[in-house]
Structure formats: C-alpha cells, structure tokens
Scaffold this motif. Sequence first.
Motif, PDB file in Angstrom:
ATOM      1  N   LEU A  96     -30.452 -27.363  57.345  1.00  0.00           N
ATOM      2  CA  LEU A  96     -31.623 -27.736  56.552  1.00  0.00           C
ATOM      3  C   LEU A  96     -31.552 -27.184  55.126  1.00  0.00           C
ATOM      4  O   LEU A  96     -32.565 -27.111  54.432  1.00  0.00           O
ATOM      5  CB  LEU A  96     -32.911 -27.231  57.226  1.00  0.00           C
ATOM      6  CG  LEU A  96     -33.226 -27.835  58.595  1.00  0.00           C
ATOM      7  CD1 LEU A  96     -34.484 -27.202  59.176  1.00  0.00           C
ATOM      8  CD2 LEU A  96     -33.384 -29.353  58.512  1.00  0.00           C
ATOM      9  N   GLY A  97     -30.376 -26.814  54.687  1.00  0.00           N
ATOM     10  CA  GLY A  97     -30.222 -26.290  53.337  1.00  0.00           C
ATOM     11  C   GLY A  97     -30.103 -27.395  52.304  1.00  0.00           C
ATOM     12  O   GLY A  97     -29.980 -28.576  52.627  1.00  0.00           O
ATOM     13  N   GLY A  98     -30.135 -27.013  51.044  1.00  0.00           N
ATOM     14  CA  GLY A  98     -29.898 -27.935  49.935  1.00  0.00           C
ATOM     15  C   GLY A  98     -30.841 -29.123  49.903  1.00  0.00           C
ATOM     16  O   GLY A  98     -32.038 -29.010  50.182  1.00  0.00           O
ATOM     17  N   ASN A  99     -30.282 -30.276  49.582  1.00  0.00           N
ATOM     18  CA  ASN A  99     -31.075 -31.489  49.422  1.00  0.00           C
ATOM     19  C   ASN A  99     -31.754 -31.907  50.722  1.00  0.00           C
ATOM     20  O   ASN A  99     -32.835 -32.502  50.706  1.00  0.00           O
ATOM     21  CB  ASN A  99     -30.186 -32.624  48.912  1.00  0.00           C
ATOM     22  CG  ASN A  99     -30.968 -33.885  48.601  1.00  0.00           C
ATOM     23  OD1 ASN A  99     -30.921 -34.860  49.347  1.00  0.00           O
ATOM     24  ND2 ASN A  99     -31.691 -33.882  47.491  1.00  0.00           N
ATOM     25  N   THR A 100     -31.134 -31.585  51.875  1.00  0.00           N
ATOM     26  CA  THR A 100     -31.736 -31.948  53.159  1.00  0.00           C
ATOM     27  C   THR A 100     -33.100 -31.293  53.322  1.00  0.00           C
ATOM     28  O   THR A 100     -34.062 -31.935  53.760  1.00  0.00           O
ATOM     29  CB  THR A 100     -30.818 -31.547  54.329  1.00  0.00           C
ATOM     30  OG1 THR A 100     -29.564 -32.211  54.191  1.00  0.00           O
ATOM     31  CG2 THR A 100     -31.442 -31.927  55.672  1.00  0.00           C
ATOM     32  N   LYS A 115     -27.377 -26.090  42.409  1.00  0.00           N
ATOM     33  CA  LYS A 115     -27.025 -25.489  43.692  1.00  0.00           C
ATOM     34  C   LYS A 115     -27.262 -23.986  43.727  1.00  0.00           C
ATOM     35  O   LYS A 115     -27.570 -23.425  44.775  1.00  0.00           O
ATOM     36  CB  LYS A 115     -25.561 -25.789  44.021  1.00  0.00           C
ATOM     37  CG  LYS A 115     -25.263 -27.269  44.259  1.00  0.00           C
ATOM     38  CD  LYS A 115     -23.814 -27.488  44.641  1.00  0.00           C
ATOM     39  CE  LYS A 115     -23.535 -28.963  44.912  1.00  0.00           C
ATOM     40  NZ  LYS A 115     -22.112 -29.183  45.291  1.00  0.00           N
ATOM     41  N   SER A 116     -27.115 -23.336  42.597  1.00  0.00           N
ATOM     42  CA  SER A 116     -27.247 -21.876  42.579  1.00  0.00           C
ATOM     43  C   SER A 116     -28.708 -21.450  42.631  1.00  0.00           C
ATOM     44  O   SER A 116     -29.612 -22.190  42.227  1.00  0.00           O
ATOM     45  CB  SER A 116     -26.604 -21.310  41.310  1.00  0.00           C
ATOM     46  OG  SER A 116     -27.393 -21.611  40.168  1.00  0.00           O
ATOM     47  N   LYS A 117     -28.932 -20.239  43.128  1.00  0.00           N
ATOM     48  CA  LYS A 117     -30.286 -19.696  43.183  1.00  0.00           C
ATOM     49  C   LYS A 117     -30.864 -19.530  41.783  1.00  0.00           C
ATOM     50  O   LYS A 117     -32.059 -19.709  41.570  1.00  0.00           O
ATOM     51  CB  LYS A 117     -30.279 -18.352  43.924  1.00  0.00           C
ATOM     52  CG  LYS A 117     -30.063 -18.475  45.422  1.00  0.00           C
ATOM     53  CD  LYS A 117     -30.212 -17.136  46.115  1.00  0.00           C
ATOM     54  CE  LYS A 117     -30.062 -17.275  47.630  1.00  0.00           C
ATOM     55  NZ  LYS A 117     -30.232 -15.975  48.334  1.00  0.00           N
ATOM     56  N   GLY A 118     -29.991 -19.199  40.837  1.00  0.00           N
ATOM     57  CA  GLY A 118     -30.452 -19.030  39.470  1.00  0.00           C
ATOM     58  C   GLY A 118     -30.981 -20.321  38.884  1.00  0.00           C
ATOM     59  O   GLY A 118     -32.046 -20.343  38.247  1.00  0.00           O
ATOM     60  N   ASP A 119     -30.248 -21.412  39.101  1.00  0.00           N
ATOM     61  CA  ASP A 119     -30.694 -22.705  38.588  1.00  0.00           C
ATOM     62  C   ASP A 119     -31.958 -23.174  39.303  1.00  0.00           C
ATOM     63  O   ASP A 119     -32.872 -23.736  38.682  1.00  0.00           O
ATOM     64  CB  ASP A 119     -29.589 -23.752  38.748  1.00  0.00           C
ATOM     65  CG  ASP A 119     -28.561 -23.688  37.625  1.00  0.00           C
ATOM     66  OD1 ASP A 119     -28.756 -22.902  36.675  1.00  0.00           O
ATOM     67  OD2 ASP A 119     -27.560 -24.424  37.694  1.00  0.00           O
ATOM     68  N   LEU A 120     -32.019 -22.957  40.609  1.00  0.00           N
ATOM     69  CA  LEU A 120     -33.226 -23.340  41.352  1.00  0.00           C
ATOM     70  C   LEU A 120     -34.450 -22.580  40.850  1.00  0.00           C
ATOM     71  O   LEU A 120     -35.547 -23.139  40.746  1.00  0.00           O
ATOM     72  CB  LEU A 120     -33.030 -23.083  42.843  1.00  0.00           C
ATOM     73  CG  LEU A 120     -32.334 -24.180  43.647  1.00  0.00           C
ATOM     74  CD1 LEU A 120     -32.007 -23.685  45.052  1.00  0.00           C
ATOM     75  CD2 LEU A 120     -33.191 -25.444  43.712  1.00  0.00           C
ATOM     76  N   ALA A 121     -34.249 -21.311  40.513  1.00  0.00           N
ATOM     77  CA  ALA A 121     -35.353 -20.510  39.988  1.00  0.00           C
ATOM     78  C   ALA A 121     -35.835 -21.061  38.649  1.00  0.00           C
ATOM     79  O   ALA A 121     -37.044 -21.090  38.376  1.00  0.00           O
ATOM     80  CB  ALA A 121     -34.925 -19.055  39.842  1.00  0.00           C
ATOM     81  N   LYS A 122     -34.890 -21.504  37.819  1.00  0.00           N
ATOM     82  CA  LYS A 122     -35.265 -22.095  36.526  1.00  0.00           C
ATOM     83  C   LYS A 122     -36.039 -23.399  36.724  1.00  0.00           C
ATOM     84  O   LYS A 122     -37.021 -23.665  36.029  1.00  0.00           O
ATOM     85  CB  LYS A 122     -34.010 -22.359  35.689  1.00  0.00           C
ATOM     86  CG  LYS A 122     -33.302 -21.109  35.193  1.00  0.00           C
ATOM     87  CD  LYS A 122     -32.041 -21.489  34.423  1.00  0.00           C
ATOM     88  CE  LYS A 122     -31.271 -20.264  33.971  1.00  0.00           C
ATOM     89  NZ  LYS A 122     -30.018 -20.630  33.242  1.00  0.00           N
ATOM     90  N   VAL A 123     -35.583 -24.211  37.677  1.00  0.00           N
ATOM     91  CA  VAL A 123     -36.270 -25.476  37.963  1.00  0.00           C
ATOM     92  C   VAL A 123     -37.686 -25.191  38.465  1.00  0.00           C
ATOM     93  O   VAL A 123     -38.651 -25.829  38.026  1.00  0.00           O
ATOM     94  CB  VAL A 123     -35.486 -26.290  39.006  1.00  0.00           C
ATOM     95  CG1 VAL A 123     -36.304 -27.501  39.464  1.00  0.00           C
ATOM     96  CG2 VAL A 123     -34.155 -26.752  38.428  1.00  0.00           C
ATOM     97  N   GLN A 124     -37.810 -24.228  39.379  1.00  0.00           N
ATOM     98  CA  GLN A 124     -39.124 -23.871  39.904  1.00  0.00           C
ATOM     99  C   GLN A 124     -40.055 -23.424  38.783  1.00  0.00           C
ATOM    100  O   GLN A 124     -41.218 -23.866  38.702  1.00  0.00           O
ATOM    101  CB  GLN A 124     -38.986 -22.745  40.935  1.00  0.00           C
ATOM    102  CG  GLN A 124     -40.312 -22.313  41.553  1.00  0.00           C
ATOM    103  CD  GLN A 124     -40.822 -23.286  42.572  1.00  0.00           C
ATOM    104  OE1 GLN A 124     -40.274 -23.387  43.669  1.00  0.00           O
ATOM    105  NE2 GLN A 124     -41.890 -24.003  42.248  1.00  0.00           N
ATOM    106  N   ALA A 125     -39.554 -22.565  37.917  1.00  0.00           N
ATOM    107  CA  ALA A 125     -40.379 -22.048  36.830  1.00  0.00           C
ATOM    108  C   ALA A 125     -40.843 -23.168  35.909  1.00  0.00           C
ATOM    109  O   ALA A 125     -41.996 -23.174  35.450  1.00  0.00           O
ATOM    110  CB  ALA A 125     -39.599 -20.994  36.033  1.00  0.00           C
TER     111      ALA A 125
END
Length: 226
Positions: A149-153, A188-198
């Motif tokens: 259930l990771g990533g895009n799924t 894919k990285s946690k860093g990029d996901l954090a930026k998207v979330q912010a």
Amino acid sequence: MTSFKTIRTRAEKRKGGPKALEKLLPAKPDLKRLAKLGDDRILAEMTKRVFCAGFAWSVIDSKWDGFEDAFLHFQPAKLTFQPEEYWEGLLRDARIVRNGAKVMSVRDNAVFVQEIAKEHGSFGKFLAKWPSSDEIGLLDLLNKRGSRLGGNTGQMLLRFVGWDGFVTSRDVVACLRGAGLDIAEEVKSKGDLAKVQAQFNAWAGETGLPYTHLSRICALSVGENA
C-alpha cells in the motif's frame, strides 16, 4: 510560489471557464460517509488498488465480480481464518488475476484492517479522523502496516474511498514544479513529499478548498488539454 488563484485561472481558461471547470471536479469529501464505510469495502478497495498497480485497470474492473466471490466479499474476519489451502487455491482461480504476491497481500491487509478497526472502531472512522494536513503521515502508516500500500497505491486508495487528499500524479507534480516548488519529476522521497504536503496545506489555507479539488485543479491546469 505561484498563488493558487493563478493556477485556477489557468485551469478555467483551459477547460472553458469557471462553470466548466467546476463540472470536472469530484464531489466534496464526506467524512460522515467515510466513517460509516464498512471494513469489507475498505479491504475491497485496498485489493483493487493493489491489483490495479502496474496492470490495466479495465481488466481488473471486468473481473471484479469474480474477485468479490473469490475473496469472500472481503470480510476481514472470514479471510483471516481461512486455511493455507484456501489461499493456495486462489493461485489457480481463474476468477481473479493470479499474482501470488498480490493475492497474499489480501490476507495481510485483512489483518491490518482488523487491527485498525479494533483500535478505532472501524477503518473508516480511523480515516475520517485523520487530518488532510498530514497525508504523508497516513501514507507512511499504510506503507508500514499494510501490504503493498505504499507510494501511488496508497494515494489512490485514499482517493477512491473518499478521503480528502492530494495525488502526486504526473500533471500534479508538473503543476507544482511550474509553480516554483523544488521537487523531482517523480515524487518518491520523504523530503519531496513533505514539500508537496506543505504546499497543499498553504493552498488549502489560501482558498478553503478541499485537497481533492486543489489536486484536481492543479492537474487540469497543465498537460494535454483533451
């Protein structure tokens, strides 16, 4: 960063105006409905998203009635008590797509759903209480405690059960990058996901719109204009 007003204006021009754009947006998330969603339907959607990953969605959809029957209509309690012979039999069952790892993920996710339901009353109630401002935390939990259930799924699961979140599709990422966010072409990285979330948190604060609408408008503002 570009204001969301600018992005929305671009999407409206591409799609024929404000009213035309509104018609392309999904229904607003209904947390009461999500809280009432049965654990069997949560597990069913988990399974569909897992099997659709890397496979033609149309094939999975065409066989879905067979999936429902083969997997006992996705009742977690029944599935977790099935013997090994049952699961081995599914690998020969023509009603479903016979991918061993994905078949076994259903058993693991049945356990996961039951665990969350025991902790929170139901999986739907658990999701309804989780804030959209921390989608990356929810995705991390799905990845660690769920199976495949990771990533895009995980993102697609949340979208299809009606949780209010963003999806880092190709067009959404292109929109974010074009707006000035320093992220990779594939998030894919946690860093990029954090930026998207912010950034989605900031746009939500700016507009008051649901995250699903922000994500969809973002996608409609770029790419091929079909």
